[in-house]
Motif scaffolding. Structure first.
Motif, short mmCIF file in Angstrom:
data_model
loop_
_atom_site.label_atom_id
_atom_site.label_comp_id
_atom_site.label_asym_id
_atom_site.label_seq_id
_atom_site.Cartn_x
_atom_site.Cartn_y
_atom_site.Cartn_z
N SER A 59 -3.50 0.33 -4.07
CA SER A 59 -2.81 -1.25 -3.11
C SER A 59 -2.50 -1.74 -4.53
O SER A 59 -3.40 -2.27 -5.37
CB SER A 59 -3.26 -1.30 -2.25
N HIS A 85 -7.08 4.11 -0.88
CA HIS A 85 -7.16 2.62 -0.78
C HIS A 85 -6.44 1.77 -1.43
O HIS A 85 -5.46 0.35 -2.13
CB HIS A 85 -8.32 1.14 -0.55
N TRP A 117 0.81 -1.06 0.09
CA TRP A 117 -0.11 -0.34 -0.23
C TRP A 117 1.03 1.16 0.13
O TRP A 117 1.45 1.43 0.65
CB TRP A 117 -0.84 0.19 1.79
#
Ligand SMILES: [Zn+2]
Length: 384
Positions: A364, A362, A111
């Protein structure tokens, strides 16, 4: 040494996984928003030395407002035309984002800001070139140029010319942008993108004393926005998004000014030209108002030509040898692959990492897919 079989290449990149993750960490922890030259330059400097250590000839293309663009040429003993690996070092995240979304490895993913779009793609290219050099006694099977720009997220104005020149000297362009969807499809078509402004000049008047003398720019703009929304044709893939409007001032004045900024996306060059003509011929409903539309397609569409389909087939063949089925996708977002494809140079995009959440909190990348992507890229370079 000779280039190993597809499955041996895959195993090799599995063994390389932690080294690839280290490179990704090095790149992600150096934040690089497009609008902070010094920050992008730091990434460019690190990559110049990483690619330089492998024996590439580094050329730094100085840019005034943006980070410096990085070109690295890897020679070959063969005199085959070169392959261009294309990517960008800039991200959409302001400096300091890393404290809120730090680089981390968890739940089988890595991430951090820009990890998917597209620092993992750059890391893959680095490790793939390193491996190909090992397998081919220090020279690549064919000449490869890596070109990493610093301004892709803001339209590539300062790098476009260099990208186009390098593409014209290349047999194929492989773009290290993120793959599409959870299955990691490559991108064989991208929409063209234009940004436009519509400005309306009306006639101001006191809303109480002289209401009927006024010609509201806000009302006229609203009518024009409805016209714009009527030009949307989802079947053809034509969309217009009015992303920002402004206008008027005091609530007791009929507004004399209003404007809107909108984004146009089209699948084909023809559609782009047709809609552009329509936009330029918009006329006011209220004859006392004036309207002016400015703008153009700044990224031409990447259309799925026969040459692009053939390049995809080659990549799919490499994937088959690796034991999986490589899908292809047409997407609405643009990349620098739009420029190279529009020149007629066979271009395959989305060869970077598999993941999720580009440009979001988010963002990733799936770690287990990294070795596969490495093997796909090395296999494709070897098979071209
Ligand atoms: Zn990108």
């Amino acid at each position: 040494m000779i280039t190993p079989s597809a499955s041996a290449q895959h195993r090799h990149f599995q063994q390389q996984q932690s080294a690839i993750l280290d490179t990704i960490e090095q790149l992600v922890t150096l934040e690089s928003p497009s609008d902070v030259k010094a920050a992008v330059d730091r990434v460019s400097t690190v990559l110049a030395s990483r690619f330089g250590e492998l024996g590439g000839k580094v050329t730094v293309h100085k840019a005034e407002k943006f980070g410096n663009h990085l070109q690295v040429d890897f020679p070959s003993r063969s005199d085959r035309p070169r392959i261009l690996l294309l990517g960008h070092m800039d991200t959409v995240y302001p400096v300091g984002t890393i404290s809120k979304m730090p680089f981390r490895v968890s739940k089988g993913r890595v991430w951090g800001p820009g990890v998917f779009d597209m620092k993992s793609g750059i890391a893959l290219a680095l490790h793939v070139i390193e491996s190909l050099l090992q397998w081919n006694n220090g020279a690549l099977p064919k000449p490869v140029t890596v070109f990493l720009v610093s301004d892709e997220e803001v339209g590539s104005t300062s790098s476009r010319q260099i990208t186009e020149k390098l593409a014209q000297q290349s047999e194929a362009v492989l773009v290290l942008e993120p793959a599409a969807g959870p299955n990691g499809a490559v991108k064989t078509a991208r929409k063209g993108i234009g940004e436009y402004t519509i400005r309306v000049d009306g006639v101001a008047a006191h809303s109480g004393l002289d209401f009927q003398k006024g010609h509201s720019a806000v009302v006229e703009l609203s009518r024009q926005i409805l016209r714009l929304s009527e030009m949307v044709d989802l079947k053809r893939g034509t969309t217009i998004n009015v992303g920002r409007i402004s206008g008027g001032g005091r609530v007791n004045v009929v507004p004399a000014e209003a404007s809107a900024v909108f984004d146009l996306r089209v699948r084909t060059k023809k559609d782009g030209e047709r809609v552009h003509r329509k936009l330029m011929s918009l006329r006011p409903v209220d004859q006392k108002c004036k309207i002016k539309v400015t703008g153009a397609l700044n990224r031409p569409p990447m259309e799925r030509t026969a040459a692009i389909a053939a390049l995809y087939k080659k990549a799919a063949q490499v994937a088959t040898e690796l034991g999986w089925k490589l899908e292809e996708a047409a997407v609405g977002g643009g990349s620098d692959g739009n420029f190279t494809a529009a020149l007629g140079v066979p271009t395959l995009d989305g060869l970077g990492a598999v993941g999720d959440g580009a440009h979001s909190a988010h963002e990733s990348v799936l770690i287990s897919e990294l070795p596969k992507r490495g093997a796909l890229l090395s296999g494709l370079i070897s098979s071209l």
